[in-house]
Design a protein around this motif. Structure first.
Motif: not given
Ligand code: CP3
Length: 351
Positions: A211-216, A161-170
């Motif tokens: 792995v992303l929610d719609r808003a992101t 689920d690509y945690p580093h990617v999602r964390s960088l976006i946020h």
């Protein structure tokens, strides 16, 4: 046995067809014994970077399976060769990036150079395959969508689920935006050069976008995807592929692809109206059904065709890539089944 480029191209334009066109994602590598024999002698990257061998592998499934389109034998990671990013493709693991890209300095250092310099071997392979296929099959060029390429760059390898990617976006949306802008430019050049070399359509593989929610997705990914699609569409039809993304379907359609490839989790009957009019749809047999005994495979394939209901613009495909253990004879029989399903109603003789 051979397929038909006209049938495939007509479906991308939503025109009537004499039979439903069919091809399979990952049909060139993986399951074909002829490909495996080549892999005994060459590494994957040696094959993909040798224009003549790459064109050979591209054309194999058209001869062996009778599919209506060939997919260029390449990989979504190849454009990184021109960006100064060191990676390898490890057997059993897939792509591994030597130093995952997470800092401002690393993003700044990514190079954007002409596609002909970054991947010079690819375009002669496409020209050669286009010529060899002639009218027998369409030619699908491809690349990653910017998000999925960013997934490998930032995470460093495949992940659940690509945690580093999602964390960088946020945590640093500005840096993320710059990374996506750079990747979009690289991909636009890479795919434009494929179109110029003779690809009939290009497919954007966004394998991990689910792995992303719609808003992101809407805020941090869709604008880049839309920009990429806008650059490519004047030249050729663009197909967008993703998996586990039914929560994103309307947002995906809004980025403007000509066609959408859907996975098996959502039926075509449900997906079609949600994608809206004017789009062709690829899909969506579960690749695992190909491993089942023929009667089960046959009924699963018929169910997909029933769901498509002869709507204009159906291209039969799997919902994700061919699994390595698939039997090529099964795939060949599946192609026959799809072709025998019959023409679209507009082509049927009046009774
Ligand atoms: O039909 C084909 O296989 C040819 C074209 C093709 C390859 N990769 C060659 C390849 C295509 C369309 C791809 C796309 C690709 N590559 C995706 C998107 C599609 C998807 O499956 O979601 C992704 C995520 C990759 C990244 C990648 N490259 C992975 C995960 C792997 C590991 C192993 C595997 O088989 O998936 C690769 C290596 C790779 N790319 C191989 C092939 C034939 C296997 C290398 C080998 O022969 O050992």
């Amino acid at each position: 046995m051979s397929g038909e480029s006209q049938r495939f191209l007509a479906a991308t334009r939503l025109q009537p067809v004499d039979a439903t066109p069919v091809w399979f994602m990952r049909q060139a590598g993986r399951c074909l014994p002829q490909y495996r024999a080549l892999r005994e002698r060459y590494s994957f990257l040696e094959l993909a970077t040798n224009s003549e061998l790459s064109a050979d592998v591209t054309c194999l499934p058209v001869d062996l399976l009778g599919v209506d389109a060939a997919v260029v034998f390449a990989d979504i990671m190849l454009p990184l060769q021109g960006m100064g990013v060191d990676f390898e493709i490890r057997e059993g693991t897939g792509p591994v990036i030597a130093e995952p890209i997470r800092s401002e300095a690393q993003v700044r250092d990514l190079r954007v150079i002409p596609a002909q310099e970054a991947t010079p071997y690819l375009f002669p392979a496409i020209r050669d395959a286009r010529q060899r296929l002639a009218e027998r099959a369409g030619l699908v060029g491809f690349g990653a969508a910017p998000f999925t390429l960013a997934c490998y760059l930032v995470e460093g390898r495949g992940s659940r689920d690509y945690p580093h990617v999602r964390s960088l976006i946020h945590s640093d949306p500005e840096l993320w935006g710059r990374l996506m802008t750079t990747l979009t430019e690289v991909l636009a050049r890479y795919l434009t050069a494929q179109a110029e070399a003779g690809a009939d359509v290009v497919q954007l593989f966004d394998s991990w976008v689910g792995v992303l929610d719609r808003a992101t997705f809407t805020r941090h990914v869709a604008p880049h995807l839309e920009a990429l699609i806008r650059r490519l569409r004047p030249m050729l039809p663009v197909v967008y592929f993703s998996t586990s993304s039914s929560h994103l379907l309307e947002a995906i359609a809004a980025t403007g692809p000509d066609g959408v490839s859907v996975d098996w989790r959502l039926s075509l009957a449900e997906a079609w109206p949600r994608l809206g009019p004017g789009r062709f749809i690829q899909g969506n047999l579960d690749p695992a059904a190909v491993l089942a005994p023929w009667p089960a495979l046959e009924s699963a394939a018929q169910e997909v065709l029933r769901q498509a209901a002869h709507r204009p613009g159906h291209i039969f495909n799997l919902g994700h890539g061919v699994l390595p253990d698939s039997d090529p004879d099964r795939l060949r029989r599946l192609v026959e089944l799809v072709h025998e399903w019959g023409p679209s109603p507009a082509q049927r003789p009046a009774s």
